[in-house]
Scaffold this active site. Sequence first.
Site, PDB file in Angstrom:
ATOM      1  N   CYS A 201      45.997  42.170  39.615  1.00 55.56           N
ATOM      2  CA  CYS A 201      47.070  42.277  39.927  1.00 55.56           C
ATOM      3  C   CYS A 201      48.432  42.183  41.113  1.00 55.56           C
ATOM      4  O   CYS A 201      47.828  41.438  41.859  1.00 55.56           O
ATOM      5  CB  CYS A 201      46.576  43.008  40.988  1.00 55.56           C
ATOM      6  SG  CYS A 201      44.790  44.529  39.989  1.00 55.56           S
TER       7      CYS A 201
ATOM      8  N   GLU B 196      54.058  43.492  35.301  1.00 52.32           N
ATOM      9  CA  GLU B 196      53.556  42.118  34.731  1.00 52.32           C
ATOM     10  C   GLU B 196      52.439  43.197  33.551  1.00 52.32           C
ATOM     11  O   GLU B 196      52.095  44.253  33.995  1.00 52.32           O
ATOM     12  CB  GLU B 196      53.058  40.983  35.495  1.00 52.32           C
ATOM     13  CG  GLU B 196      52.054  41.525  36.858  1.00 52.32           C
ATOM     14  CD  GLU B 196      51.813  40.869  37.767  1.00 52.32           C
ATOM     15  OE1 GLU B 196      50.834  40.089  37.283  1.00 52.32           O
ATOM     16  OE2 GLU B 196      52.057  40.542  38.567  1.00 52.32           O
TER      17      GLU B 196
HETATM   18  N1  SAH Z   1      47.039  51.840  41.996  1.00 50.67           N
HETATM   19  C1  SAH Z   1      45.081  51.868  41.056  1.00 50.67           C
HETATM   20  C2  SAH Z   1      45.250  51.154  40.025  1.00 50.67           C
HETATM   21  C3  SAH Z   1      45.980  49.538  41.173  1.00 50.67           C
HETATM   22  S1  SAH Z   1      44.342  48.212  40.863  1.00 50.67           S
HETATM   23  C4  SAH Z   1      43.660  51.396  42.471  1.00 50.67           C
HETATM   24  O1  SAH Z   1      44.150  51.120  43.630  1.00 50.67           O
HETATM   25  O2  SAH Z   1      42.525  51.690  41.649  1.00 50.67           O
HETATM   26  C5  SAH Z   1      43.003  48.270  39.605  1.00 50.67           C
HETATM   27  C6  SAH Z   1      41.634  47.424  40.290  1.00 50.67           C
HETATM   28  O3  SAH Z   1      41.988  46.138  40.930  1.00 50.67           O
HETATM   29  C7  SAH Z   1      41.823  48.642  41.704  1.00 50.67           C
HETATM   30  O4  SAH Z   1      40.072  49.374  41.694  1.00 50.67           O
HETATM   31  C8  SAH Z   1      42.347  47.941  42.920  1.00 50.67           C
HETATM   32  O5  SAH Z   1      41.756  47.655  44.006  1.00 50.67           O
HETATM   33  C9  SAH Z   1      41.821  45.703  42.522  1.00 50.67           C
HETATM   34  N2  SAH Z   1      41.978  45.014  42.927  1.00 50.67           N
HETATM   35  C10 SAH Z   1      43.432  45.022  43.510  1.00 50.67           C
HETATM   36  N3  SAH Z   1      43.366  43.395  44.017  1.00 50.67           N
HETATM   37  C11 SAH Z   1      42.295  42.969  43.975  1.00 50.67           C
HETATM   38  C12 SAH Z   1      41.923  41.319  44.252  1.00 50.67           C
HETATM   39  N4  SAH Z   1      42.786  41.005  45.142  1.00 50.67           N
HETATM   40  N5  SAH Z   1      41.125  41.189  43.334  1.00 50.67           N
HETATM   41  C13 SAH Z   1      39.989  42.085  42.769  1.00 50.67           C
HETATM   42  N6  SAH Z   1      40.600  43.470  43.154  1.00 50.67           N
HETATM   43  C14 SAH Z   1      41.535  43.358  43.209  1.00 50.67           C
END
Ligand code: SAH
Length: 351
Positions: free
Chosen positions: A338, A92
């Site tokens: 995400c 997505e």
């Molecule tokens: N794997 C990478 C990039 C993908 S996630 C990373 O970990 O940075 C992109 C961002 O969204 C990351 O900072 C992640 O921790 C955050 N994220 C994931 N799930 C989330 C949620 N439920 N609420 C807020 N931020 C979230």
Amino acid sequence: MSEKKELLSLGKDELAEELKGLGQPAFRAKQLFVWLHKGKLPAEMMNLPLPLRETLAEQYICNPVEIIEEKVSKIDGTRKFLYQLPDHHLIEGVLMKYHYGYTLCLSTQVGCKMGCLFCASTLNGCIRNLTAGEMLGQILAANRRLQMDEPESSVGNLVLMGSGEPFDNYENVLKFLRLLKEPDGLCIGMRSISLSTCGLVPEMKRFSKEGLPVTLSLSLHAPNDAIRKTIMPVAKRYSMEEVLSACRYYVAETGRRVIFEYALIHGVNASPEHARELASKIRNLQCHVNLIPLNSVPERGLRGVSEKEVHIFMAELQKANISVTRRREMGDDIEGACGQLRRHYLNLAES
Ligand code: SAH
């Protein structure tokens, strides 16, 4: 599944090699590269001979990413895309409109294996890495969609913050970034790109040396190892000191600041004491903190904090002279976070 070769992942030299195998002269490589990076199909590649266009259409994948569903936010016009890949896997993307233009949130893997407790992308593990062409293909698909409504608009900024851990797919992500820079390619400037990692230390150091002025974001989400380990399994592999030292290395090598992402989770990492502890750890680092309101993941019993708690946390960091902003929530009504839309789909498929 067919084993057709996907052409968007190839550089001009590799395309020339492929075309040589088809008995074509080397100059066709540049022509083909230009068409592919405009998102065109063989039938539209008007300066290529018809038999070659037919061969390309039959034996190769030119356009690996297709939008199969779209949701548009009534609040802010954010669009959420569900894309399909040639092997029918789903990923997505989110297209956000800011005053400075369109930003696309890209995925780098189908799913993710990092296991962060709050992240929906990781719930079914990592199915496979995306190719460089599948990363480019997300931009081309978004541009095609966008240009149906606004012919002059295109994606100008990228955040590698969709599903997947970019540094767990290092080679393809680097290839993707290099293809983006090609003069006949999409030409999105490296300074318009943010790459977010959960903190894979060796790759963070390696990336610092690549000479690509991409903004590095680190998903920190905790002020110490004890808390970080409870929400991010990667913290068991690399201590916070190692991760912060990799950040210092990045700043020293590139002269650029690091962005720390910090999702405030109720009862876990969001108290004023946590803010002060965080400030003490990052005080000497050239950085900026991006506070993210948590999108709650009901499967994991995690929820976000109140507006008041966000402000208290923010004020503590400001008191310590740390540059901090609160990330704007976008597409709140369309499962903008995400992995949520894909998750929704997989759940439907299972039920
Ligand atoms: N794997 C990478 C990039 C993908 S996630 C990373 O970990 O940075 C992109 C961002 O969204 C990351 O900072 C992640 O921790 C955050 N994220 C994931 N799930 C989330 C949620 N439920 N609420 C807020 N931020 C979230």
